[in-house]
Design an enzyme around this catalytic site. Structure first.
Site, short mmCIF file in Angstrom:
data_model
loop_
_atom_site.label_atom_id
_atom_site.label_comp_id
_atom_site.label_asym_id
_atom_site.label_seq_id
_atom_site.Cartn_x
_atom_site.Cartn_y
_atom_site.Cartn_z
N CYS A 79 13.61 10.90 15.36
CA CYS A 79 14.38 10.03 14.48
C CYS A 79 14.49 10.56 13.06
O CYS A 79 15.17 9.98 12.24
CB CYS A 79 13.75 8.62 14.45
SG CYS A 79 12.24 8.54 13.47
N CYS B 66 9.87 13.50 11.95
CA CYS B 66 9.88 13.17 13.38
C CYS B 66 11.04 13.88 14.06
O CYS B 66 12.19 13.80 13.58
CB CYS B 66 10.01 11.67 13.57
SG CYS B 66 10.27 11.19 15.29
N CYS C 170 10.16 4.21 15.92
CA CYS C 170 11.02 5.37 16.17
C CYS C 170 12.31 4.93 16.88
O CYS C 170 13.41 5.33 16.51
CB CYS C 170 10.26 6.39 17.02
SG CYS C 170 10.99 8.02 17.03
N GLY D 114 -14.20 -9.64 5.15
CA GLY D 114 -14.94 -8.39 5.31
C GLY D 114 -16.35 -8.56 5.83
O GLY D 114 -17.00 -7.57 6.18
N CYS E 228 7.09 10.41 15.89
CA CYS E 228 6.43 9.19 15.41
C CYS E 228 5.41 8.70 16.41
O CYS E 228 5.67 8.65 17.60
CB CYS E 228 7.45 8.06 15.24
SG CYS E 228 8.55 8.26 13.85
#
Lengths: 261, 232, 314
Positions: C259, C256, C287, C47, C281
């Protein structure tokens, strides 16, 4: 923070600050006890602001020590604290109210965020609780609670100063340093501010060090007085005694120069 | 009765830098004693240092020579040499002072001004308020003025606030500098009563009373001072 | 997120030649070494932003040069590279960057998340969970999460050094006081390994939870700001929040359209001028994989074909 009765809260010993060969302040010593208000008066160039900056750690004194009572550790030399420790101290047990409140506030965040910041910096993570502390302190300094989400840019000078005080007091400091807190404010606004400070001192047992050139302010608020001139303390004592029975030539000049309305 | 104030060989002079370094000698070797229950009236011509003596007793003026001993919580403390914190403590607990002027902080209502000495000691607000109300009633301050700051009061009203504030708490020692100067007969009588009550409970009082009637009514002994600051 | 119906010529990627005269992956070996050192430092202090000597790249600043330099310093002949932008393999940026690497390394590229060893991404983390051994490389515009409240670099460095993160909570506090909830939708600040507050790059907050204890190595590159930071595998990553306003990810009322997934991040596509829209998606590979195994969305096949063609850039 526990109540302590064993000794002074702050011990200032021989604090001297040079700027090159020029004296900022020289050999200033005093003790400050819990609940005491010390006034430092003098005209421009007297060294009073230099002294305040040396106490707060903003400037490093050339010589001398500043000791602060810190719980179990007793009196601690503030100059020897590490940077994180000093920053922590300034954020918790000490407060600093600047002459220009814009320097002591974050002007781009809301009033409420200004007051809550110290709490969040210390790990407060409950929004509801932070918010209620914010309301409590805004109320205490007589700022309309409806302004909590307003930007400080919309506040008057007196409100900014009170907001600065609230921002400092939220962590219940034991010592607050103030630099000309009433400077530039209208007389009625000054009166309100001084009244607030008086009641906070007695309610919270705060110790204050107030630097000002205004004798009326110290007359009202300070128990003790230091009179500074050219970097040196020329007279000290109880406020009413220094103002009513001044011994040093400069003090006599200062007191007699005040225009009574 | 036991002594509460003992002054020994007290001198006071002012050095005025601004007037070319003039020394003003105001008190020349004052010694006196005041016991509990006594009221000592300082008398003398104008300029004899009566007010100065009172102020020295309160440590409002600073002396360099001599001793000012006061009985504080069972101990003798010399006001001349005492630490500032001690002096503040003595002012808070032992010595009450009615000065000639009332220094008022704007915005504080009269009732709060009078309540303050009790609240400082930790007495609950509602009790303190009750005592303050009684005191103001006794001094004939009308209720409509209780919530207002004394800044707008007349001289006499301000004086009565001053008195109320100093008599509300049973100080062991009271210093009174012209306490009835601006008062009418009715209120002068009230003040006389208050002083008598204080004497009865054992307070030691030092006062400057211009009004002979009041002085005769309350004082148990007279202390004569001469025009040049000595004692007669 | 809206995407307009735009016709794009399909770029033929077969037949691209390795460009002669350039070092493998464009950067010289000395630069690669310098960047790898910075990466090692970054991995050692999760970080924490490590400065590095960002180079001139054949892309303008602000177009992913940081991410590209990290990828260039790590990529080897056996790697398999995936490049996505906003979840899609076929937007302009993704295509350009993938082509750059193909031309300067000859390394194989793929659209399949599970197959890739290196994934360079802008603005999204793939829906398919990443494995140990994979590296995901984020393109970062502003690496300093405190910059919006503190413009001074000297001050922000001190704040990170002393863990003074009160200001971050100010931002969240203000959101709640104005909007009633934390309004930050993307680039939502995170606490890495309980020590440093970092910007996860402009990914939607939906993806923040994927960062926590991810088995893959996460690397972040900011070319213009010249900083690299890292989150080693299995590191704790926690999104900042309040106890009474806990961190929440976005939810949709839809699935979606292609899908049928109710768990992925959905893009909103405007279909006509009458306000018609549908949700698909964002992660095209995810997808496709779902559809390949038989999942279906609510859309008729003809429209599906059209959508797929649009997303492919035909």
């Amino acid at each position: 923070m526990s109540v302590h009765d064993e000794g002074p809260l702050l011990k200032v010993m021989g604090v001297t600050k040079y700027f090159g060969s020029r004296v900022g302040c020289r050999d200033v010593s005093f003790d400050l006890w819990p609940g005491e208000v010390l006034g430092i008066v003098g005209e421009s160039g007297s060294g009073k602001t230099t002294l305040l900056s040396s106490l707060s750690g903003y400037l490093e004194p050339s010589t001398g020590t500043v000791k602060y009572w810190m719980g179990q550790e007793g009196l601690v030399d503030v100059g020897r604290l590490s940077d994180p420790q000093r920053r922590y101290l300034m954020r918790t047990e000490w407060g600093m109210v600047r002459q220009n409140p814009r320097e002591g506030l974050r002007m781009r965040v809301s009033a409420g965020a200004n007051v809550g910041e110290r709490l969040m910096a210390l790990g407060a993570r409950h929004y509801g609780k932070i918010r209620s502390e914010v309301f409590k302190w805004l109320d205490r300094v007589e700022i309309d609670l409806g302004r909590v989400d307003d930007s400080p840019e919309t506040f008057s000078g007196g409100m900014l100063q009170r907001l600065q005080i609230a921002r400092n007091l939220v962590t219940k400091p034991r010592l607050v340093l103030m630099d000309e807190p009433t400077g530039g404010l209208d007389v009625s606004v000054q009166a309100r501010l001084l009244d607030l400070m008086r009641s906070l001192v007695s309610e919270l047992g705060l110790s204050l060090i107030i630097v000002t050139h205004d004798l009326a302010v110290v007359r009202l608020l300070a128990h003790r007085l230091l009179v500074m001139r050219n970097g040196e303390v020329v007279e000290s004592g109880l406020t009413d005694q220094v103002l009513d029975d001044p011994h040093h030539a400069y003090t006599q000049l200062l007191v007699s120069s005040v225009i009574q309305p | 009765m036991e002594p509460m104030i003992v002054i020994d060989s007290l001198r006071k002079s002012f050095f005025l830098h601004l007037q070319g370094g003039v020394t003003l000698s105001v008190l020349k070797k004052i010694s006196l004693e005041v016991k509990a229950g006594e009221c000592l009236a300082l008398c003398g011509p104008s300029g004899s240092g009566k007010s100065t003596l009172v102020r020295l007793l309160y440590a409002n003026y600073k002396a360099r020579d001599g001793k000012i001993l006061v009985r504080h919580q069972g101990q003798w403390v010399d006001m001349v040499k005492a630490e500032l914190r001690k002096v503040l403590e003595i002012r808070k607990l032992t010595i009450g002072y009615v000065s000639q002027f009332l220094r008022v902080i704007p915005r504080i209502p009269a009732l709060d001004v009078v309540m303050e000495p009790l609240q400082r000691e930790g007495i609950a607000a509602h009790n303190a308020r009750r005592h303050a109300e009684d005191m103001l009633t006794r001094l004939n301050i009308p209720q409509r003025l209780w919530g207002i700051s004394p800044t707008t009061f007349s001289g006499g009203e301000q004086q009565r606030i001053n008195i109320a504030r100093s008599f509300i708490k049973p100080y062991p020692i009271l210093l009174l500098d012209e306490p009835t100067a601006a008062l009418d007969a009715t209120n002068r009588r009230v003040v006389v009563e208050l002083i008598q009550d204080a004497k009865e409970r054992g307070a030691a009082i030092v006062g400057v009373f211009h009004d002979e009637e009041v002085r005769d009514a309350v004082s148990t002994c007279i202390f004569e001072m001469t025009f040049d600051g000595g004692q007669a | 997120m809206r995407k307009q119906l735009v016709l794009q010529p399909r770029i033929k990627e077969t037949g691209l030649q390795l460009i002669k005269g350039y070092n493998f992956a464009y950067l010289d070996e000395g630069t690669k070494r310098m960047i790898r050192r910075a990466i090692l430092k970054a991995v050692a202090v999760p970080g924490h932003q490590v400065p590095f000597g960002s180079r001139e790249m054949p892309l303008p600043l602000g177009w992913g040069t940081g991410g590209i330099q990290i990828t260039a310093s790590l990529i080897g002949p056996d790697d398999i590279l995936k490049v996505i932008d906003q979840g899609s393999d076929d937007t302009t940026n993704a295509v350009s960057i993938r082509r750059f690497f193909t031309q300067t390394t000859g390394v194989r590229s793929t659209e399949k998340t599970w197959m890739a060893t290196l994934i360079q991404t802008r603005h999204r983390i793939p829906e398919t969970p990443l494995r140990a051994g994979q590296i995901i490389i984020f393109q970062v515009p502003i690496p300093e999460p405190l910059r919006f409240l503190e413009p001074r670099e000297t001050e922000t460095r001190k704040m990170h050094g002393l863990s003074e993160y009160g200001v971050m909570y100010i931002k969240l506090y203000e959101d709640i006081s104005i909007h009633g909830h934390i309004a930050t939708a993307y680039m939502y600040p995170v606490m890495v390994h309980n020590r440093y507050v970092a910007s996860p790059s402009p990914i939607p907050r939906f993806d923040n939870t994927k960062m926590n204890r991810m088995p893959a190595l996460q690397l972040f590159g900011a070319g213009r700001e010249k900083r690299i930071y890292a989150i080693p595998p299995y590191t704790t990553v926690k999104s900042l929040d309040f106890e009474d306003h806990p961190f929440e990810i976005e939810k949709w009322d839809h699935c979606c359209a292609l899908c049928g997934s109710g768990e992925s991040y959905l893009d909103e596509i405007v279909t006509d001028d009458q306000g018609g829209r549908l949700f698909v998606c964002s992660d095209t590979d995810y997808c496709q994989e779902r559809r390949a195994v038989g999942h279906k969305g609510s859309l008729p096949d003809a429209v599906k074909m059209a959508i797929t063609r649009v997303k492919r850039g035909d």
